[in-house]
Design a protein around this motif. Structure first.
Motif, PDB file in Angstrom:
ATOM      1  N   GLN A  26      -7.739   1.032   2.987  1.00  0.00           N
ATOM      2  CA  GLN A  26      -8.677   1.821   3.801  1.00  0.00           C
ATOM      3  C   GLN A  26      -8.321   1.777   5.289  1.00  0.00           C
ATOM      4  OE1 GLN A  26     -12.255  -0.082   2.045  1.00  0.00           O
ATOM      5  NE2 GLN A  26     -12.969   1.986   1.608  1.00  0.00           N
ATOM      6  N   LYS A  27      -7.821   0.623   5.709  1.00  0.00           N
ATOM      7  CA  LYS A  27      -7.425   0.472   7.110  1.00  0.00           C
ATOM      8  C   LYS A  27      -6.321   1.475   7.465  1.00  0.00           C
ATOM      9  CE  LYS A  27      -6.447  -3.344  10.289  1.00  0.00           C
ATOM     10  NZ  LYS A  27      -6.052  -4.755  10.373  1.00  0.00           N
ATOM     11  N   GLU A  28      -5.511   1.815   6.476  1.00  0.00           N
ATOM     12  CA  GLU A  28      -4.405   2.754   6.695  1.00  0.00           C
ATOM     13  C   GLU A  28      -4.818   4.199   6.414  1.00  0.00           C
ATOM     14  OE1 GLU A  28      -1.325   1.035   4.275  1.00  0.00           O
ATOM     15  OE2 GLU A  28      -1.143  -0.699   5.601  1.00  0.00           O
ATOM     16  N   ASN A  29      -6.139   4.392   6.201  1.00  0.00           N
ATOM     17  CA  ASN A  29      -6.694   5.743   5.966  1.00  0.00           C
ATOM     18  C   ASN A  29      -6.061   6.455   4.775  1.00  0.00           C
ATOM     19  OD1 ASN A  29      -8.595   5.741   8.120  1.00  0.00           O
ATOM     20  ND2 ASN A  29      -6.895   6.022   9.556  1.00  0.00           N
ATOM     21  N   THR A  32       0.837  -1.206   0.000  1.00  0.00           N
ATOM     22  CA  THR A  32       0.000   0.000   0.000  1.00  0.00           C
ATOM     23  C   THR A  32       0.873   1.259   0.000  1.00  0.00           C
ATOM     24  OG1 THR A  32      -0.171  -0.384   2.383  1.00  0.00           O
ATOM     25  CG2 THR A  32      -2.077  -0.979   1.057  1.00  0.00           C
ATOM     26  N   THR A  59      -8.946  -3.296   1.290  1.00  0.00           N
ATOM     27  CA  THR A  59      -9.207  -3.423   2.730  1.00  0.00           C
ATOM     28  C   THR A  59      -8.040  -2.850   3.526  1.00  0.00           C
ATOM     29  OG1 THR A  59     -10.519  -5.393   2.327  1.00  0.00           O
ATOM     30  CG2 THR A  59      -9.755  -5.067   4.575  1.00  0.00           C
ATOM     31  N   LYS A  60      -6.827  -3.228   3.123  1.00  0.00           N
ATOM     32  CA  LYS A  60      -5.621  -2.724   3.818  1.00  0.00           C
ATOM     33  C   LYS A  60      -5.451  -1.222   3.544  1.00  0.00           C
ATOM     34  CE  LYS A  60      -0.834  -4.059   4.747  1.00  0.00           C
ATOM     35  NZ  LYS A  60       0.010  -2.908   4.391  1.00  0.00           N
ATOM     36  N   ASP A  67      -5.858 -10.955   7.714  1.00  0.00           N
ATOM     37  CA  ASP A  67      -6.054  -9.559   7.288  1.00  0.00           C
ATOM     38  C   ASP A  67      -6.127  -9.405   5.774  1.00  0.00           C
ATOM     39  OD1 ASP A  67      -3.443  -9.913   6.490  1.00  0.00           O
ATOM     40  OD2 ASP A  67      -2.616  -8.228   7.633  1.00  0.00           O
TER      41      ASP A  67
END
Length: 258
Positions: free
Chosen positions: A113-116, A5, A110-111, A192
């Motif tokens: 978005q998880k990291e904003n 990412t 998913t990852k 994850d």
């Protein structure tokens, strides 16, 4: 064949970058990586691997990749909700056409978005090209090749255990290709949605690196994911059976086990 990412986020402004979101259009519309185009690879099933069938697949794929705008200098990143089967299919397709500068976003959106990291909702248009990649027959298999080499190949069934043992029926015949071993593709991933590390994966795929392996599933999507894992581990002779069970299980002239 994997991009993180943070790596992808650092090159979003690169004019030679193509980002393809392989999820459904609904998911794409609700939010995607900035600059990404929507490419529904799931609509691109192919269950005819006769000589003519492969030729037709090649022509259709070239049209699709021209539509996507692939040219030799482009870096093409496919992503999914996780390190999934649709993104893997995109990477395998480009590798099949000898375009090496392609990768999958590890962990998918998913990852991301998880990291904003940044998300946008406006759709992006395609910038078509005239794609003319050279096919690599070393990473694709049709049914005849498997039939002729059943005793010599390591056949890897990436489907669920139920599909493999025949209790889940998704074709005229149930079960699996004779001699195939079952390693469900979902075991390639951590909880994850990122790929397991090489040490964990090597325990699952514990074969000599020069073993000739053919991966298959129902439609060659999950099989593409397992193909990427095997290439990542350094296996030199891996093919995806393009027709997979959608073809094999519906041909009554081909042998099955269950």
């Amino acid at each position: 064949m994997l991009i993180s990412t943070s790596e992808l986020n650092s090159i979003l402004d690169d004019s030679n970058l193509i980002i393809a979101d392989t999820r459904s259009f609904k998911e794409y519309s609700e939010g995607h990586i900035p600059g990404a185009v929507h490419l529904d690879l799931f609509a691109f099933h192919w269950i005819d691997t006769s000589k003519q069938g492969i030729e037709n697949f090649n022509n259709q794929s070239k049209s699709l990749l021209s539509f996507l705008g692939v040219t030799p200098e482009k870096k093409v990143v496919f992503y999914d909700s996780v390190s999934g089967m649709l993104a893997a299919r995109g990477v395998w397709m480009l590798m099949y056409f000898s375009h090496q500068n392609t990768m999958m976003l590890d962990g998918g959106i998913t990852k991301w978005q998880k990291e904003n990291l940044a998300i946008e909702t406006n759709p992006n248009g395609f910038k078509p090209s005239d794609f003319s990649g050279k096919t690599n027959p070393e990473i694709i298999s049709g049914f005849e090749y498997i039939q002729d080499n059943l005793e010599n190949l390591k056949i890897l069934d990436a489907r669920s255990p139920g599909e493999y043992d025949g209790s889940t029926i998704r074709a005229a015949q149930s079960g699996h290709i004779p001699n195939a071993i079952n390693i469900d593709w979902s075991q390639n991933l951590r909880e994850d949605g990122t790929f397991k590390n090489d040490e964990e994966l090597s325990k699952m795929y514990d074969y000599p690196k020069d073993t000739e392996i053919v991966t298959y599933c129902q439609g060659a999507y999950r099989a593409a994911n397992s193909f990427l894992v095997l290439k990542k581990l350094g296996f030199s002779n891996v093919k995806v059976y393009l027709g997979s069970w959608g073809e094999w299980g519906n041909r009554l002239d081909l042998p099955v086990e269950n």
